[in-house]
Design an enzyme around this catalytic site. Structure first.
Site, PDB file in Angstrom:
ATOM      1  N   GLU A  93       0.833  -1.195   0.000  1.00 40.43           N
ATOM      2  CA  GLU A  93       0.000   0.000   0.000  1.00 40.43           C
ATOM      3  C   GLU A  93       0.870   1.248   0.000  1.00 40.43           C
ATOM      4  O   GLU A  93       1.952   1.272   0.582  1.00 40.43           O
ATOM      5  CB  GLU A  93      -0.925  -0.004   1.222  1.00 40.43           C
ATOM      6  CG  GLU A  93      -1.938  -1.133   1.165  1.00 40.43           C
ATOM      7  CD  GLU A  93      -2.865  -1.174   2.373  1.00 40.43           C
ATOM      8  OE1 GLU A  93      -4.031  -1.573   2.190  1.00 40.43           O
ATOM      9  OE2 GLU A  93      -2.429  -0.827   3.482  1.00 40.43           O
ATOM     10  N   CYS A 347      -1.075   6.436  10.187  1.00 42.10           N
ATOM     11  CA  CYS A 347       0.157   5.883  10.732  1.00 42.10           C
ATOM     12  C   CYS A 347      -0.106   4.580  11.472  1.00 42.10           C
ATOM     13  O   CYS A 347      -0.959   4.501  12.351  1.00 42.10           O
ATOM     14  CB  CYS A 347       0.788   6.897  11.686  1.00 42.10           C
ATOM     15  SG  CYS A 347       2.319   6.349  12.429  1.00 42.10           S
TER      16      CYS A 347
END
Length: 371
Positions: A93, A347
């Site tokens: 990704e 994150c």
């Protein structure tokens, strides 16, 4: 079955041309053609190459060895997550984040400009570091990406938005794939991409021997260190790899890195309720870093589906932590507002198919945090 190499595997392409007695000066024009025609590049359409080059390209290289499987758009309107399928069938990704430059500060004043984009790049399929707060770590380590597969993420993302900054904060520990990392960044900072090294940030859990090499091999880029705890025992508790890289040795390495580079270091610190977010931890962190030139980025923990054993620190705790670091130790400390939580693009959330819901707005980028 023929396995083609990525045209952006620069070392492989240079070797093939040199072995055939062909000048490598044609490489930038080949790359430029692919960048301008990513979805329908035909080697024979590139003008003015020696005939032997066309033969090499057609027999051994593909314009892109990876493909975009899907693009998920966040409800925040500024975050896009690309699911990219590699030639070996694995997936990685990459995340495009659009920032407002004016939210950053320079010399105490708002920065000029407006919206521009940062790409969060993956360097491995999975990760062997096993950080307990990170979704990627739950995958285990699958394989390293080649330099070409890393650069191809930039090519794919460039069709969505004009990329100004690169952060190696996606899947994997970049410094555990050192050779490919260095080659990829060297390609990204040359024609036709022309990215400034000062707009490339490499994040690491603290691979000491590689940090020692990084400043020599790639001067002027930004180093971000995933510290996440002010003392060794807590670091080992949430980051098993910390046992191999003791905190005192890591700090000695960073001191030498900063002395040689004369650059600010970014410190990433995830806020875990009851683990590393108490006032005593803020004081320990302040004392640890008060002799360094750093920016501390406090990161509220992001949920990672059913895997998580942690809770996010409360906003009041995070702000108290920030006040101590700023007020007592005069360390520049920011709180990261998250982007792309609803598409698992924030994150610590990068793992294939693990969606969650949330919402947020525009933020200042890490490269805009210079004073």
């Amino acid at each position: 079955m023929v396995v083609y190499k990525s045209i952006f595997d620069g070392g492989e392409l240079r070797s093939e041309l040199e072995n055939a007695g062909i000048s490598t000066r044609f490489i930038p024009s080949i790359w430029k053609h692919v960048l301008q025609n990513p979805s329908h590049c035909v080697w024979d359409d590139i003008p003015s190459l020696p005939s032997a080059v066309y033969q090499i390209l057609n027999s051994k290289f593909k314009p892109l060895t990876s493909s975009v499987n899907s693009v998920n758009e966040s409800v925040d309107g500024v975050t896009s997550k690309l699911l990219i399928k590699l030639q070996n069938g694995s997936f990685v990704e990459a995340v495009v984040m659009r920032y407002d430059t004016r939210l950053g500060r320079y010399g105490g004043n708002p920065r000029p400009g407006g919206l521009r984009s940062t790409l969060c790049v993956s360097s491995q399929v999975g990760c062997k570091m096993g950080c307990k707060f990170c979704a990627t770590g739950s995958m285990g380590f699958k394989n390293n990406l080649s330099a070409g597969e890393i650069v191809e993420q930039l090519v794919h993302a460039s069709s969505i938005s004009s990329i100004r900054n690169i952060v190696f904060m996606g899947m994997g520990e970049p410094l555990n794939n050192y050779s490919a990392l260095v080659e990829a960044i060297r390609i990204m900072t040359k024609p036709p991409f022309h990215l400034s090294p000062k707009r490339v940030t490499v994040s690491t859990v603290g691979i000491i021997h590689a940090i020692n090499k990084l400043q020599c091999d790639l001067p002027n880029l930004n180093l971000a260190v995933s510290l996440h705890a002010p003392v060794q025992d807590i670091r080992c508790q949430i980051m098993p790899s910390a046992r191999a890289f003791p905190l005192d040795k890591l700090m000695d390495t960073l001191k030498l890195y900063q002395k040689n580079s004369q650059q600010k270091i970014f410190i990433e610190y995830i806020m875990l309720d009851g683990i590393n977010d108490e006032e005593q931890h803020a004081h320990q962190l302040g004392k640890l870093l008060q002799t360094f030139d750093v920016v501390i980025n406090l990161i509220p923990f992001n949920p990672i589906g059913d895997l998580s054993q942690f809770r996010t620190s409360s906003e009041s705790k995070i702000l108290s932590f920030q006040r101590i670091l700023r007020g007592t130790y005069n360390i520049r400390t920011t709180v990261r507002r998250q982007m792309g939580l609803d598409i698992s693009g924030a994150c610590g959330q990068l793992v294939v198919n693990l969606p969650k819901k949330c919402d947020t707005g525009l933020v200042a980028d890490i490269e805009d945090l210079r004073p």
